[in-house]
Enzyme design. Structure first.
Site, PDB file in Angstrom:
ATOM      1  N   LYS A   1      18.514  19.019 -11.824  1.00 33.83           N
ATOM      2  CA  LYS A   1      17.511  18.049 -11.759  1.00 33.83           C
ATOM      3  C   LYS A   1      17.756  16.967 -12.905  1.00 33.83           C
ATOM      4  CE  LYS A   1      12.372  18.038 -11.043  1.00 33.83           C
ATOM      5  NZ  LYS A   1      12.286  16.988 -12.260  1.00 33.83           N
TER       6      LYS A   1
ATOM      7  N   GLU B   1      10.231   6.214 -17.546  1.00 38.43           N
ATOM      8  CA  GLU B   1       9.057   7.273 -18.117  1.00 38.43           C
ATOM      9  C   GLU B   1       8.777   6.859 -19.488  1.00 38.43           C
ATOM     10  OE1 GLU B   1       9.851  11.048 -15.275  1.00 38.43           O
ATOM     11  OE2 GLU B   1      10.548  11.198 -17.326  1.00 38.43           O
TER      12      GLU B   1
ATOM     13  N   HIS C   1       0.942  -1.187   0.207  1.00 43.65           N
ATOM     14  CA  HIS C   1       0.046   0.095  -0.010  1.00 43.65           C
ATOM     15  C   HIS C   1       0.865   1.168   0.238  1.00 43.65           C
ATOM     16  CE1 HIS C   1      -3.646  -2.339   1.213  1.00 43.65           C
ATOM     17  NE2 HIS C   1      -2.882  -3.160   1.633  1.00 43.65           N
TER      18      HIS C   1
ATOM     19  N   SER D   1      15.348  19.173 -16.269  1.00 43.97           N
ATOM     20  CA  SER D   1      14.264  20.595 -16.293  1.00 43.97           C
ATOM     21  C   SER D   1      15.222  21.573 -17.217  1.00 43.97           C
ATOM     22  CB  SER D   1      14.170  20.859 -15.011  1.00 43.97           C
ATOM     23  OG  SER D   1      13.601  22.247 -14.873  1.00 43.97           O
TER      24      SER D   1
END
Length: 461
Positions: A319, A326, A183, A313
């Site tokens: 970043k 992805e 969970h 970014s």
């Protein structure tokens, strides 16, 4: 008409065809009729059409139905088409006649044009190149052949590679213990190799599911011609052409168990698409795990560091994003969407023919190609190179209140729950609180709460 065009004729009359085009009237009519997407049939499908025409010419020659010199010219031209030398001459849109007749005639006309040029005498696209065939059996067969080749040459080896890379990574991390999660919440400890072995099992199961479709993919509609009765084909044509295709591809192609089934439905394509979708779901799960473990580096889980491949970014310097998981997750979404299209198209078998064959072929082959390339990328650019933040893992394990589960047999569930609650509220380890709240001594607690030992219970992966 200008010098840029020539006149071609078919049963519907005359029309202009670009002067340098190797196709004829029926292909041009399809180009004119279907200016829809700009998407053309995949390279894998054209390859299959070419090899079908090569095998058909040889079968008809051996049956005494086609002059040897015409058959030889067709064979040479068809193999050139199959090898990709004339892909620019296949301009027909995917969204065309549902039988794929336009694509079949495109192949017939291009091969006839090439054969005529080499032979020095006329080779007819219908009477010679298409002898013993119909679009209604050629296109389903091309779909099966191209999918079977895509599986055996690309996707199955790619999945095997992904499983092997992940298995090697698991072995390297067999001593690293981390916090398990259910969970998305902290749970009992698990070793990294146990987690990755779960992925390996998923991947290998996908491999065997996909490989399990090959016996049905190997059944070909060729020989059924228009409606499954085999009209205008020699009774031995189906067996002979399947044998030739099997010899050339090393896949055990054979005549379909029922030509009526092979023409009227695409259940095997729907089955294969379902297994491709299952593979996509597996990859999505693995990619999401990688993204979560890589999250941070400070405010996320920060368990692993994926290879830094590009700036993440345009506005935030420094970043770095998990770009490979992805990208593969987007592939998975595309494949799942393709399966929805194939499922709807598979229902479009009206009486003796499915009439959404081109879109089934396009989406099926796209899914195979996308999964084959993305699985290798996931293996080589993400899983093989990620590093583990062992200090972060140890810190999380030390503070994990769920470790109290190991004390249940000694102190009971209720007492354990109270200790876990206090440990969380006080920001203390379970060991510190349990030493205070129970009669267990330090050595007993150390043995009971050793995270590595806690990964050894039950069946191991």
């Amino acid at each position: 008409m200008t010098s840029d065009y020539r006149i071609e004729r078919d049963s519907m009359g005359e029309l202009q065809v670009p002067a340098q085009a190797r196709w004829g009237a029926q292909t041009q009519r399809a180009v004119n009729n279907f200016p829809i997407s700009g998407l053309v049939m995949p390279r894998a499908f054209i390859r299959a059409l070419g090899v079908i025409k090569w095998a058909a010419a040889g079968a008809n020659r051996d049956l005494g139905l086609l002059a040897p010199e015409i058959a030889a010219a067709i064979e040479t031209a068809a193999l050139a088409v199959s090898e990709g030398k004339y892909d620019a001459d296949f301009p027909v849109d995917v969204f065309q006649t549902g039988s794929g007749t336009s694509s079949n005639m495109n192949a017939n006309e291009v091969i006839a044009h090439l054969a005529t040029a080499s032979l020095g005498s006329s080779v007819h696209p219908n009477d010679h190149v298409n002898m013993g065939q119909s679009s209604n059996d050629v296109i389903p067969a091309a779909l099966h052949i191209s999918a079977a080749l895509g599986l055996t040459e690309n996707l199955l080896p790619s999945l095997d590679h992904l499983a092997a890379v992940t298995e090697r990574k698991a072995q390297l991390l067999s001593r690293v213990v981390k916090t398990g999660r259910t969970h998305l919440m902290d749970a009992m400890p698990i070793r990294f190799d146990q987690e990755l072995t779960g992925w390996v099992t998923q991947i290998r199961a996908d491999f065997y599911r996909l490989a399990g479709t090959l016996p049905r993919l190997s059944g070909l509609a060729l020989g059924g011609t228009a409606v499954g009765t085999g009209i205008n084909a020699h009774p031995e044509f189906g067996v002979r052409i399947a044998a030739a295709l099997a010899s050339r591809t090393a896949i055990a192609f054979r005549p379909a168990d029922s030509y009526f089934e092979a023409l009227s439905c695409q259940d095997t394509a729907v089955e294969l698409s379902g297994q491709l979708k299952t593979t996509a779901v597996s990859l999505m799960k693995i990619c999401n795990d990688l993204r979560w473990m890589n999250s941070g580096p400070l405010a996320g889980l920060g368990e692993i560091v994926l290879p830094a491949l590009q700036p993440g970014s345009s506005i935030m310097p420094g970043k770095v994003n998990p770009v490979i998981p992805e990208a593969v997750a987007m592939v998975a979404a595309q494949v799942i969407g393709n399966d929805a299209t194939i499922t709807v198209a598979g229902q479009s078998g009206s009486f003796q023919l499915n009439v959404m064959l081109p879109v089934i072929a396009f989406n099926l082959l796209q899914s195979i190609e996308l999964l084959a390339s993305s699985t290798r990328l996931l293996a080589d650019a993400a899983i093989e190179g990620f590093t583990v933040n062992e200090a972060r893992l140890r810190d999380a394990l030390e503070r994990n209140p769920i470790l109290v589960t190991a004390l249940n047999p000694v102190i009971g569930y209720e007492k354990g729950a109270a200790i876990a609650k206090k440990a969380y509220q006080e920001g203390q380890s379970v060991r510190v609180v349990a030493a205070r709240e129970t009669k267990l001594n330090e050595s007993e607690l150390e043995a009971l709460l050793d995270p590595a030992e806690l990964t050894k219970g039950g069946i191991q992966g």
